[in-house]
Write an enzyme that holds these catalytic residues in place. Structure first.
Site, short mmCIF file in Angstrom:
data_model
loop_
_atom_site.label_atom_id
_atom_site.label_comp_id
_atom_site.label_asym_id
_atom_site.label_seq_id
_atom_site.Cartn_x
_atom_site.Cartn_y
_atom_site.Cartn_z
N MET A 1 26.50 59.30 43.80
CA MET A 1 24.94 58.49 44.69
C MET A 1 24.25 60.14 45.42
SD MET A 1 24.95 54.99 45.94
CE MET A 1 25.77 54.91 46.83
N HIS B 1 33.65 64.29 45.85
CA HIS B 1 33.20 64.50 44.81
C HIS B 1 34.09 65.56 44.07
CE1 HIS B 1 29.73 62.53 47.09
NE2 HIS B 1 30.31 61.80 46.78
N GLN C 1 22.19 48.12 44.69
CA GLN C 1 23.51 48.26 45.33
C GLN C 1 23.45 48.07 46.61
OE1 GLN C 1 25.56 51.56 43.84
NE2 GLN C 1 26.86 51.53 45.29
N GLY D 1 37.33 57.12 42.93
CA GLY D 1 37.88 57.29 44.23
C GLY D 1 38.72 55.86 44.25
N ARG D 2 39.46 56.17 44.54
CA ARG D 2 40.36 54.97 45.54
C ARG D 2 40.43 54.89 47.05
NH1 ARG D 2 44.89 53.00 43.48
NH2 ARG D 2 46.39 54.39 42.24
N SER E 1 30.59 60.77 52.47
CA SER E 1 28.80 61.27 52.45
C SER E 1 28.24 60.65 53.66
CB SER E 1 27.73 60.52 51.28
OG SER E 1 28.23 61.63 50.62
N ARG E 2 28.70 59.96 54.60
CA ARG E 2 27.91 59.24 55.54
C ARG E 2 28.69 60.04 56.78
NH1 ARG E 2 28.32 53.67 52.59
NH2 ARG E 2 25.97 53.21 51.92
O1 PAF Z 1 31.26 55.31 44.42
C1 PAF Z 1 29.69 55.45 44.39
O2 PAF Z 1 29.16 56.52 45.24
C2 PAF Z 1 28.77 54.35 44.12
O3 PAF Z 1 29.32 52.91 44.16
C3 PAF Z 1 29.01 54.48 42.33
C4 PAF Z 1 30.18 54.45 41.81
C5 PAF Z 1 28.48 55.91 42.44
C6 PAF Z 1 27.81 53.17 41.46
O4 PAF Z 1 26.71 53.76 42.24
#
Ligand code: PAF
Length: 278
Positions: free
Chosen positions: A28, A35, A59, A145-146, A184-185
Site C-alpha cells: 500500500m 518492503h 480494507q 510478509g509473515r 509504515s505506521r
Molecule cells: O499487506 C498489505 O499491505 C495489504 O493488505 C495488501 C496485501 C497490499 C492488500 O492491500
C-alpha cells in the site's frame, strides 16, 4: 529501469512483454526497508518483479486511517527504482469503477478472530484486492510478509480454495535495529512511542525463549498482558491453520500474534514457534 503504470490496460501490455517468470510484491506504498526485503526476496525467486502500490479503500473501516494513510508515490518510486520492472499504482477509480464493488471475496472462520474482530470487513477487502491484483499481474509467485500472519494464512487459503495458479512465498518479518517490527505506521510514533512499542518485540523474544514449552509460552503471553506496558488489543498463541487459540496440550507449529495501541497507533508483531513439550 523501473516503469510506472497506472491503468489496467497499461499493466496488461507491460506484463505481456515480460519474458520469463514474474513475482509480485503487493504493497500500500509508504515503502520502507521491510518492503525492500520483500522486493529482494522476490528478485531471488523470479526473472521479473512487479510491485503494486495501492491504498485499498475496501480494507479500511469507516473509522480507520484510509484518508491519512501515508502516501508518497515519488518517494516509493525512488526507493525501488532499478529493483523492480514495473510499479502498478492505480487510482481508486481505476481499481474500482464501482465502489463498493458488487462482487467481493468472503473469507470464513480464518477471518473471524483477532484482526478480523478488531477490523470487521478488513479481510474481505484484503482478499478481494489480492485476488484482483493476482488476476491483473498474472504472477508465477506472490511474495507476502509473515508480519501480517493472519493475512498470509488467508491469502494461502484464497489461492488454495479458488485454485489461483500462483505460488505464495512468505518472507520473514523485518525489524528495526531496536527490535520494533517495521511498519509504515511507525511513522506516526514519536521517540517515546517507539520506546513504549518495544513491549511487543520484547514479548516476541520472551516467547521464542520459552519455546518449546507450551505452558511457558502461554505464561509469557499472560504476564505481558498483565504488565500493561502497552494498551494490548490481543496477544495469543494460535494454530496456524485455523487461527484458533491453542490450549496447554497443543504441540507443533504455533503462531503468536499480538496487537497493541501506542499513541493511538495500532501496531502488530508476530512470531512462529515450534512447541513440543508441556
Ligand atoms: O499487506 C498489505 O499491505 C495489504 O493488505 C495488501 C496485501 C497490499 C492488500 O492491500
Amino acid at each position: 529501469m523501473t516503469r510506472l503504470v497506472t491503468t489496467k490496460q497499461e499493466l496488461r501490455q507491460a506484463r505481456a512483454a515480460l519474458d520469463g517468470t514474474v513475482a509480485v510484491v503487493m504493497t500500500m506504498g509508504a515503502l520502507h526497508a521491510g518492503h525492500l526485503a520483500l522486493v529482494d526476496h522476490a528478485r531471488t525467486l523470479a526473472d521479473h518483479v512487479i510491485l503494486t502500490d495501492f491504498v485499498n479503500p475496501l480494507q479500511f473501516g469507516p473509522e480507520e486511517d484510509f484518508e491519512r494513510y501515508p502516501r508518497d508515490l515519488d518517494a516509493d518510486l525512488r526507493l525501488v527504482d532499478g529493483l523492480v520492472d514495473l510499479v502498478f499504482a492505480p487510482s481508486v477509480e481505476e481499481m474500482y469503477p464501482m465502489l463498493p464493488p458488487m462482487v467481493t471475496v468472503t473469507v470464513g472462520d480464518l477471518a473471524a478472530g483477532f484482526e478480523g474482530t478488531a477490523r470487521p470487513g478488513h479481510f474481505a477487502g484484503v482478499a478481494t484486492v489480492v485476488l484482483k491484483l493476482l488476476l491483473l499481474t498474472q504472477p508465477d509467485i506472490a511474495v507476502f510478509g509473515r508480519k501480517d500472519a493472519q493475512q498470509l494464512a488467508i491469502v494461502q487459503r484464497l489461492v488454495g480454495d479458488l485454485d489461483v495458479p500462483v505460488e505464495i512465498a512468505p518472507v520473514p518479518l523485518q525489524r528495526e535495529p531496536s527490535g520494533l517490527a517495521r511498519s509504515s505506521r511507525n511513522a506516526y510514533l514519536d521517540d517515546a512511542g517507539r520506546q513504549q512499542a518495544l513491549a511487543l518485540s520484547r514479548l516476541v523474544t520472551a516467547v521464542e525463549a520459552a519455546a518449546p514449552s507450551t505452558t511457558a509460552v502461554l505464561r509469557e503471553i499472560e504476564q505481558a498482558r498483565e504488565r500493561q506496558e502497552v494498551d494490548w488489543e490481543y496477544a495469543a498463541a494460535v494454530d496456524p491453520a485455523t487461527f484458533a487459540p491453542i490450549g496447554s496440550d497443543h504441540r507443533g507449529e504455533t503462531v503468536v500474534v499480538m496487537t497493541a495501541r501506542v499513541q493511538g497507533v495500532r501496531l502488530l508483531d508476530t512470531t512462529v514457534v515450534q512447541l513440543s513439550a508441556p
